[in-house]
Design an enzyme around this catalytic site. Structure first.
Site, PDB file in Angstrom:
ATOM      1  N   CYS A  16      62.951  55.396  29.979  1.00 39.81           N
ATOM      2  CA  CYS A  16      63.496  56.265  31.025  1.00 39.81           C
ATOM      3  C   CYS A  16      62.383  57.147  31.576  1.00 39.81           C
ATOM      4  O   CYS A  16      61.244  57.107  31.102  1.00 39.81           O
ATOM      5  CB  CYS A  16      64.638  57.120  30.492  1.00 39.81           C
ATOM      6  SG  CYS A  16      64.115  58.388  29.335  1.00 39.81           S
ATOM      7  N   CYS A  19      60.401  59.220  29.119  1.00 43.46           N
ATOM      8  CA  CYS A  19      59.316  58.516  28.419  1.00 43.46           C
ATOM      9  C   CYS A  19      58.018  58.639  29.219  1.00 43.46           C
ATOM     10  O   CYS A  19      56.934  58.825  28.653  1.00 43.46           O
ATOM     11  CB  CYS A  19      59.656  57.037  28.234  1.00 43.46           C
ATOM     12  SG  CYS A  19      61.182  56.703  27.349  1.00 43.46           S
ATOM     13  N   ASP A 417      39.133  53.328  67.261  1.00 43.94           N
ATOM     14  CA  ASP A 417      37.746  53.076  67.634  1.00 43.94           C
ATOM     15  C   ASP A 417      37.735  51.767  68.418  1.00 43.94           C
ATOM     16  O   ASP A 417      38.508  50.850  68.099  1.00 43.94           O
ATOM     17  CB  ASP A 417      36.874  52.953  66.382  1.00 43.94           C
ATOM     18  CG  ASP A 417      35.474  52.494  66.712  1.00 43.94           C
ATOM     19  OD1 ASP A 417      34.791  53.203  67.457  1.00 43.94           O
ATOM     20  OD2 ASP A 417      35.094  51.409  66.235  1.00 43.94           O
ATOM     21  N   ASP A 616      36.538  50.393  61.829  1.00 44.77           N
ATOM     22  CA  ASP A 616      36.008  49.359  60.942  1.00 44.77           C
ATOM     23  C   ASP A 616      34.542  49.547  60.571  1.00 44.77           C
ATOM     24  O   ASP A 616      34.026  48.834  59.716  1.00 44.77           O
ATOM     25  CB  ASP A 616      36.173  47.976  61.590  1.00 44.77           C
ATOM     26  CG  ASP A 616      35.119  47.715  62.669  1.00 44.77           C
ATOM     27  OD1 ASP A 616      34.781  48.680  63.395  1.00 44.77           O
ATOM     28  OD2 ASP A 616      34.630  46.584  62.761  1.00 44.77           O
ATOM     29  N   ASP A 620      32.717  54.989  61.194  1.00 45.76           N
ATOM     30  CA  ASP A 620      34.129  55.364  61.289  1.00 45.76           C
ATOM     31  C   ASP A 620      34.634  56.021  60.007  1.00 45.76           C
ATOM     32  O   ASP A 620      35.717  56.615  60.004  1.00 45.76           O
ATOM     33  CB  ASP A 620      34.996  54.130  61.573  1.00 45.76           C
ATOM     34  CG  ASP A 620      34.727  53.540  62.942  1.00 45.76           C
ATOM     35  OD1 ASP A 620      34.380  54.310  63.851  1.00 45.76           O
ATOM     36  OD2 ASP A 620      34.848  52.310  63.095  1.00 45.76           O
TER      37      ASP A 620
END
Length: 723
Positions: A16, A19, A417, A616, A620
């Site tokens: 549960c 735990c 970008d 990318d 960036d």
């Protein structure tokens, strides 16, 4: 940071949310441990610690709490194997418990047998004792463990409830004083075990994504060594090896095509069903399938460095980490069980003082105990994250952590970008204009033949265009390079000149036949290369950083969703305007340096807007980190991918739309799960305390609450692909 390690392992008997809280609390107390997270849905543990902390110390702490560490092979094979094992064990216990409990229920429901036959009551007692103490022994072990650690949880509630009902019934049987609750104790145990089986089965479905990804790998590779093709285990492939892939076979490792071309099914990486045509020099990835012809590749990444392995690792990490919203559920679960125990005791006393019998008071208190299990709270967040990240992986969207889901829920502005994100990021031939009587084939063949002697990026674009059309190169004589202007040579004895328009005019040649076309292409911010044969201009080739095929649709869908779109670029204003016009973007910022991207994101955030940045490149990375949500194109640099919260494997702009929708949908499901888990307990406990809920019905309702949370999470997989 170099002295910090992350250790992961699996606990195979979490029961549960309490735990989870106990193990996280004790692991964090170890000197040198800076953080520890335990995922209730998968059993996965992730611990950040100093190098001097040994894994044995971590295991010992968990085992001291009374929990078991899953064996290494199951952990290495992913949480799905662990889920399958857990589900099988839970099924076995549930069936045994139900098989022994049904006779008890039948005997208790037959008045003649239950009230007039002593043997009937004795059989009920024996079978119930077997169910509660033997088949349900883990509940009582768990209770002892939880009390020992001063962290009562689900096991404490179930154990107290069933033991009280069982012991009271034996006392009533021996003294012939009071009602029997043997069937209540047995059925409660059975229903909870049944619920645990259904829950484990559902959790196994939720965690199946990693297992499916891992099964995609290839076992054997056809490697060329010493001019001989040998079949070797894929684990023995080294970077630089030449590998043959036949039609219908999967590619064993990441690599670059060095011979042939073929259609490759990359759906397992990108989520796109249509095959992609791959040519010489193109990258291919492990576990993608070659459909129509044989190719040879040079291995670039093998083993844990392949794209597939990185995806599996990223998804596994995402499923281990918690979303900030889960902290609320964790805090509630930490104090929930002691409060429920107090309510049960108060309920018993109030009923007894109110003139009810001891048996009725016991039954009501037991109903309070078993209705209030916090399992649904513990499962609400991790199951939704498991399904969401797993579905994302299938579609080429890698969500790094639960926090990313929360960040995506309220977005106002999407900042792109330009280069490599909305555009391909490298020069491509976009137009081939020919003079009368000249074919496109002739223009590309002549220009590519000369450019094959040059290393200029624009020349590489022309060569690539010729190869795509399988145009053979002609023999070039008298080649010369006029730096910064153009090339000269001879083909079949005819003088060839190619270069920019000014260079062609300097050679005394007239552009007039194609002058209007040149002006139009230049107005579109395209670079123009003019080709002349002898004294006549025969064609113009336009080269530009081409817009990605799905970029226009992506921008349109973002606008339809009510989001504002901004494009940033380091290019000049003319080029930026030309690209933006094609895409329907009106908010453009050109001449932007890397630090300018960060400043622009901050400027928008200062207006009270929540910003997604999509990029990318290395430059960036700062903007990706600054944004409320960073989305990195998987086709970009490692630094950008590391900085992003979400990584798009394919680099397809339309995946930006899909990733936002998936993240928002997943977070919505998390909120639904938490809401209903809270409401369930808030409503159910008073009903049980009022004596309006039979303990057996309460146990069934408790079990179903956990299953319903997992079932709701599985609905994420049914979302559409567009906003």
């Amino acid at each position: 940071m170099s002295n910090t390690k992350i250790t992961s392992f699996t606990i195979d008997n979490l029961r549960c949310a309490s735990c989870v809280a106990l193990n996280e609390k004790t692991l964090k107390k170890i000197p040198g441990v800076s953080d520890a997270t335990v995922n209730f849905a998968t059993g996965q543990v992730s611990v950040i610690h100093d190098a001097h902390v040994h894994e044995h110390d971590l295991h010992h702490t968990v085992e001291k709490n009374g929990y078991h560490i899953a064996n290494l092979s199951d952990h290495q094979n992913g949480s799905h194997v662990h889920s399958q094992t857990t589900a099988a064990q839970a099924k076995r216990l549930a069936l045994f418990a139900l098989g022994a409990s049904l006779p008890v229920l039948i005997l208790a429901m037959i008045p003649i047998a239950s009230f007039s036959a002593p043997w009937s009551r004795i059989v009920q007692g024996i079978l119930s004792t077997i169910v509660v103490l033997a088949i349900g022994k883990e509940f009582h072990r768990g209770m002892i463990r939880e009390i020992k650690n001063m962290a009562p949880g689900m096991d404490t509630l179930v154990s107290f409830g069933t033991l009280v009902a069982l012991l009271w019934s034996w006392w009533a049987l021996v003294t012939s004083n009071g009602s029997l609750y043997f069937e209540t104790a047995a059925i409660i145990t059975s229903f909870i075990l049944l619920g645990r089986w259904l829950e484990a089965k559902s959790r196994g479905q939720a965690s199946a994504a990693i297992e499916k990804l891992m099964q995609l790998g290839v076992k054997v590779a056809h490697v060329i060594r010493n001019d001989e093709t040998k079949d070797i285990p894929v684990e023995q492939v080294q970077p630089g090896d030449t590998i043959v892939i036949k039609p219908g076979e999967k590619i064993p490792v990441d690599g670059i095509i060095t011979k042939g071309e073929a259609d490759v099914d990359e759906s397992m990486l990108t989520g796109e069903s249509l095959p992609v045509t791959k040519h010489f020099g193109d990258h291919v990835f492990a576990a993608t399938m070659v459909s129509n012809s044989a190719i040879e590749i040079t291995a670039t990444s093998v083993g844990a460095d392949t794209m597939l392995a990185q995806i599996v690792k990223m998804v596994a990490n995402a499923q281990t980490q918690k979303a900030p919203i889960q902290m609320l559920a964790d805090r509630v679960s930490g104090i929930f069980v002691p409060v429920v125990l107090a309510i049960a005791i108060i309920t018993f006393i109030v009923w007894l003082v109110g003139g009810h019998s001891v048996a009725a008071s016991v039954g009501t208190a037991v109903a309070v105990l078993v209705i209030a299990c916090p399992c649904a709270l513990g499962l609400a967040t991790p199951t939704a994250i498991m399904v969401g990240t797993g579905l994302g992986a299938k579609r080429g969207i890698l969500i790094k952590n639960g926090e990313s889901l929360e960040r995506a829920r309220k977005i106002d502005v999407v900042v792109f970008d330009k280069t490599g994100t909305l555009t391909e990021g490298k020069p491509r031939v976009t137009d081939v204009i020919t003079a009368d009587g000249v074919t496109e084939h002739d223009v590309l063949q002549i220009s590519a033949s000369l450019e094959s002697f040059s290393a200029h990026p624009l020349g590489e674009a022309i060569i690539h265009a010729a190869k795509q059309q399988s145009i053979p190169f002609a023999t070039v004589e008298k080649f010369s390079n006029v730096s910064g202007k153009g090339l000269r040579g001879a083909i079949h004895g005819e003088a060839i000149t190619i270069g920019n328009p000014r260079f062609i005019e300097e050679q005394g040649l007239h552009l007039k036949p194609l002058a209007n076309n040149i002006t139009r292409l230049q107005d579109d911010a395209k670079t123009t290369i003019v080709i002349a044969r002898e004294q006549h201009v025969i064609g113009v080739i336009a080269i530009a950083d081409a817009v990605k095929s799905d970029a226009l649709l992506a921008v349109k869908q973002l606008h339809q969703a009510g989001l504002h779109v901004v494009m940033l670029t380091g290019d000049n204003q003319q080029t930026a305007d030309a690209i933006a016009q094609q895409l329907g973007i009106t908010d453009i910022v050109a001449h932007v340096l890397p630090d300018g991207k960060v400043a622009e994101v901050k400027r928008i955030q200062d207006q009270g807007k929540r910003v997604v940045f999509v990029g990318d490149g290395i430059n960036d990375a700062p903007a990706l980190a600054q944004a409320d949500l960073g989305i990195a194109m998987g086709t970009g640099t490692d630094i950008a991918i590391e900085a992003g919260n979400i990584v798009l494997v394919q680099g397809n702009p339309q995946k930006v739309v899909e990733s936002l929708q998936l993240a928002q949908r997943t977070f919505t499901i998390i909120r639904q799960n938490l809401f209903w888990a809270f409401v369930y307990n808030v409503v159910a406990i008073p009903i049980a305390a009022a004596g309006l809920l039979n303990p057996m019905i309460a146990s069934a309702a408790m079990a179903l609450s956990s299953v319903s949370v997992v079932g709701n999470s599985l609905r994420i997989a049914k979302i559409r692909k567009t906003l």
